[in-house]
Design a protein around this motif. Sequence first.
Motif, PDB file in Angstrom:
ATOM      1  N   GLU A 140     107.150 -45.918  53.089  1.00 35.82           N
ATOM      2  CA  GLU A 140     107.760 -46.981  53.900  1.00 35.82           C
ATOM      3  C   GLU A 140     109.298 -46.847  53.093  1.00 35.82           C
ATOM      4  N   GLU A 141     109.281 -46.827  51.796  1.00 35.08           N
ATOM      5  CA  GLU A 141     110.481 -47.052  51.058  1.00 35.08           C
ATOM      6  C   GLU A 141     111.266 -45.891  50.202  1.00 35.08           C
ATOM      7  N   HIS A 142     110.283 -44.433  50.447  1.00 35.48           N
ATOM      8  CA  HIS A 142     110.704 -43.352  49.708  1.00 35.48           C
ATOM      9  C   HIS A 142     111.054 -43.494  48.336  1.00 35.48           C
ATOM     10  N   GLN A 143     110.142 -44.015  47.675  1.00 34.63           N
ATOM     11  CA  GLN A 143     110.093 -44.552  46.224  1.00 34.63           C
ATOM     12  C   GLN A 143     108.668 -44.661  45.627  1.00 34.63           C
ATOM     13  N   VAL A 144     108.690 -44.594  44.522  1.00 36.57           N
ATOM     14  CA  VAL A 144     107.372 -44.751  43.675  1.00 36.57           C
ATOM     15  C   VAL A 144     107.478 -45.701  42.562  1.00 36.57           C
ATOM     16  N   THR A 145     106.556 -46.669  42.425  1.00 35.47           N
ATOM     17  CA  THR A 145     106.739 -47.631  41.038  1.00 35.47           C
ATOM     18  C   THR A 145     105.435 -47.356  40.270  1.00 35.47           C
ATOM     19  N   VAL A 146     105.682 -47.061  39.190  1.00 35.13           N
ATOM     20  CA  VAL A 146     104.574 -46.980  38.157  1.00 35.13           C
ATOM     21  C   VAL A 146     105.100 -47.674  36.750  1.00 35.13           C
ATOM     22  N   ASP A 147     104.144 -48.486  36.557  1.00 34.27           N
ATOM     23  CA  ASP A 147     104.300 -49.340  35.110  1.00 34.27           C
ATOM     24  C   ASP A 147     105.581 -50.182  35.383  1.00 34.27           C
ATOM     25  N   GLY A 148     105.781 -50.626  36.397  1.00 32.20           N
ATOM     26  CA  GLY A 148     107.172 -51.342  36.414  1.00 32.20           C
ATOM     27  C   GLY A 148     108.603 -50.580  36.738  1.00 32.20           C
ATOM     28  N   ILE A 149     108.539 -49.396  36.664  1.00 30.02           N
ATOM     29  CA  ILE A 149     109.551 -48.286  36.919  1.00 30.02           C
ATOM     30  C   ILE A 149     109.348 -47.948  38.159  1.00 30.02           C
ATOM     31  N   THR A 150     110.659 -47.847  38.867  1.00 26.12           N
ATOM     32  CA  THR A 150     110.597 -47.270  40.189  1.00 26.12           C
ATOM     33  C   THR A 150     111.565 -45.980  40.245  1.00 26.12           C
ATOM     34  N   TYR A 151     110.872 -44.747  40.848  1.00 28.39           N
ATOM     35  CA  TYR A 151     111.467 -43.637  40.944  1.00 28.39           C
ATOM     36  C   TYR A 151     111.628 -43.269  42.268  1.00 28.39           C
ATOM     37  N   ARG A 152     112.854 -42.726  42.761  1.00 26.35           N
ATOM     38  CA  ARG A 152     113.277 -42.757  44.083  1.00 26.35           C
ATOM     39  C   ARG A 152     112.923 -40.989  44.429  1.00 26.35           C
ATOM     40  N   LEU A 153     112.422 -40.809  45.533  1.00 25.33           N
ATOM     41  CA  LEU A 153     111.984 -39.559  46.187  1.00 25.33           C
ATOM     42  C   LEU A 153     113.075 -38.951  46.901  1.00 25.33           C
ATOM     43  N   GLU A 154     112.934 -37.569  46.621  1.00 27.85           N
ATOM     44  CA  GLU A 154     114.190 -36.641  47.259  1.00 27.85           C
ATOM     45  C   GLU A 154     113.853 -36.855  48.800  1.00 27.85           C
ATOM     46  N   SER A 155     115.075 -36.495  49.359  1.00 31.10           N
ATOM     47  CA  SER A 155     115.401 -36.533  50.869  1.00 31.10           C
ATOM     48  C   SER A 155     115.624 -34.969  51.088  1.00 31.10           C
ATOM     49  N   PRO A 156     114.902 -34.431  52.088  1.00 33.15           N
ATOM     50  CA  PRO A 156     113.940 -35.028  53.104  1.00 33.15           C
ATOM     51  C   PRO A 156     112.561 -35.608  52.701  1.00 33.15           C
TER      52      PRO A 156
END
Length: 344
Positions: A140-156
Amino acid sequence: MATEPGILHWREPAGDVGQLTDVADRVLRSVGAVIDGKPEAIRTALAVLLTEGHLLIEDVPGVGKTMLAKALARSIDARVRRIQFTPDLLPGDVTGVSVYNQGTRDFEFRPGPVFANIVVGDEINRAEPKAQSALLECMEEHQVTVDGITYRLESPFMVIATQNPVEMEGTRPLPEAQRDRFTARISMGYPSPAAEFAMLENHGTADPLDDVVPVTSASEIVQMISLVRTVHVSDEVRQYIVELVGATRRHPEVALGASPRAALHLIRTARAAAALDRRNFVLPDDVQALLVPVIAHRLLLQPEVALSGEPVIDITARLLTDIIARTPIPRPGSAPRPQQRRGR
């Protein structure tokens, strides 16, 4: 160029639709060389990719679900990762985990397989719900949150998941929230006798995936996604989508109709379908052709309907076909005008 307002109203595109279709044709040929006799399934998969959506391929074993996903992934020069969903899969196996580094005396994040442009999830409905839910934020948001830190995913970024019907041993139905994240669901079906004969002749001695080479790049796909967003949708077609989606919520055999997210996915894939047809405007025909693959998997049937003995996939397709037949096709000028707010 200007015409009378209405369904066929169009405007000059911001980019070259012809260039988009040239790239799309290369991808269609590349995947079609591996998957015999399934042009509509391949076309729908490409349309979902051009909306940066996600695809669910559901069918019985052995009909080419994973083959289609791999062929589409290999046709693009991009980062591709595969996840085999099993009952012992953990959320960290999907998203990644933080590991303590004794050298630096600090935790460092090790990305999981979801950090790719195309993620192939094989047999997604064999995993536990906690592992399936690890994909919700990614999709949904093209991101991952692990241990309170958010990492953006590449496009596409695209998830292509396969699943066997829930009647098969060891499977479980996907939660409603998970199904709603998938832009479209398609079924492969058995090939025609001619296609099956050609498959035995062409693929009987070698793996057809070995001959698949990239025909486009991730950066080119990003440009195509931006171009698809410029395809014009008239107010009449927007209203048509609203009426079709609203009809699923009022149908007596449906307990839970399509969500507003479903309407957004429908208009996005309709734009992609129009671009693949070398048009920079959407027709009602585009919406009708995509209604079943985009909407059917989101519907929750009434218990007595679901337990009638007829396959759920056939019931939802029948209901949506009936809704198309009962919903009038919009006419030019039929869309309601937005109400203007009066000043105080």
